[in-house]
Write an enzyme that holds these catalytic residues in place. Structure first.
Site, PDB file in Angstrom:
ATOM      1  N   GLY A  10       4.050  -0.689   0.228  1.00  0.00           N
ATOM      2  CA  GLY A  10       3.439  -1.109  -1.028  1.00  0.00           C
ATOM      3  C   GLY A  10       2.287  -0.187  -1.360  1.00  0.00           C
ATOM      4  O   GLY A  10       2.319   1.001  -1.057  1.00  0.00           O
ATOM      5  N   CYS A  11       1.249  -0.729  -1.932  1.00  0.00           N
ATOM      6  CA  CYS A  11       0.078   0.051  -2.317  1.00  0.00           C
ATOM      7  C   CYS A  11      -0.597   0.649  -1.090  1.00  0.00           C
ATOM      8  O   CYS A  11      -0.815  -0.041  -0.094  1.00  0.00           O
ATOM      9  CB  CYS A  11      -0.898  -0.853  -3.059  1.00  0.00           C
ATOM     10  SG  CYS A  11      -2.441  -0.037  -3.491  1.00  0.00           S
ATOM     11  N   PHE A  12      -0.938   1.933  -1.167  1.00  0.00           N
ATOM     12  CA  PHE A  12      -1.547   2.570   0.010  1.00  0.00           C
ATOM     13  C   PHE A  12      -2.914   2.014   0.354  1.00  0.00           C
ATOM     14  O   PHE A  12      -3.367   2.135   1.480  1.00  0.00           O
ATOM     15  CB  PHE A  12      -1.565   4.089  -0.068  1.00  0.00           C
ATOM     16  CG  PHE A  12      -2.117   4.749  -1.301  1.00  0.00           C
ATOM     17  CD1 PHE A  12      -3.106   4.196  -2.085  1.00  0.00           C
ATOM     18  CD2 PHE A  12      -1.615   5.995  -1.670  1.00  0.00           C
ATOM     19  CE1 PHE A  12      -3.601   4.845  -3.200  1.00  0.00           C
ATOM     20  CE2 PHE A  12      -2.100   6.655  -2.788  1.00  0.00           C
ATOM     21  CZ  PHE A  12      -3.098   6.080  -3.558  1.00  0.00           C
ATOM     22  N   CYS A  14      -3.582  -1.073   0.699  1.00  0.00           N
ATOM     23  CA  CYS A  14      -3.312  -2.136   1.686  1.00  0.00           C
ATOM     24  C   CYS A  14      -3.028  -1.543   3.060  1.00  0.00           C
ATOM     25  O   CYS A  14      -3.575  -1.998   4.064  1.00  0.00           O
ATOM     26  CB  CYS A  14      -2.119  -2.979   1.241  1.00  0.00           C
ATOM     27  SG  CYS A  14      -2.376  -3.931  -0.268  1.00  0.00           S
TER      28      CYS A  14
END
Length: 181
Positions: A10-12, A14
């Protein structure tokens, strides 16, 4: 001796925030890999036009935390059964992916994934991409150490923080202590 692991979940922001908590991890760099455009920008990657995944590249000391332990944290910190999405983040840039650095990492990753699939840990099959790392591009500087610098922002509070809190709870024995790298 330091080794590298490169994970997309997902989003880096995170992924970076989760692995910054782990003892034996000395550095985490947000970036992009797995695409076809040289030196992509955040805007290009988020537009879904480059084929890159948002990833975090993790420098770790295998004597303190081994690659298999990092895989356990990786698969526990996101949903590896959703194709090209994590929560509200949708697109190939948010795919679950492991970009291995050598044949040993490839073997360990494939074996761990197979064990998870057979065990029924997840209700659906794991769709995590397993590919060799070809080129890693560091993301722009304002994306580095993002959660630590911007933790009060709504995205950080509602998306990043719950993942960090889960890792702190589930992997308490693997967390950094004062003075630890």
């Amino acid at each position: 001796m330091t080794e590298l692991a490169t994970f997309g979940a997902g989003c880096f922001w995170c992924v970076e925030a989760v692995f910054q908590q782990i003892s034996g991890v000395s550095k985490v760099v947000s970036g992009y890999t797995g695409g076809k455009v040289k030196d992509p920008t955040y805007r290009e990657v988020c537009g879904g036009r480059t084929g890159h995944a948002e990833v975090a590249q993790i420098s770790f000391d295998p004597e303190k935390v081994n690659y298999t332990e990092l895989l356990e944290i990786f698969w526990s910190s996101h949903d590896p059964t959703t194709l090209n999405r994590q929560g509200a983040d949708v697109g190939t840039q948010y795919r679950s992916a492991i970009f291995y650095h050598n044949e040993e990492q490839k073997k360990l990753t494939e074996s761990f994934k197979q064990e998870l699939d057979v065990s029924g840990t997840f209700d659906s099959p794991i769709v995590t991409e397993i590919s060799p790392l070809e080129v890693f591009y560091k993301a722009e500087e304002h994306h580095q150490n993002y959660f630590n610098l911007n933790g009060g922002q709504p995205y950080c509070q509602f998306v990043v923080k719950p993942k960090v809190d889960k890792v702190k709870r589930v992997f308490a024995n693997k967390l950094k202590t004062i003075g630890d790298s």
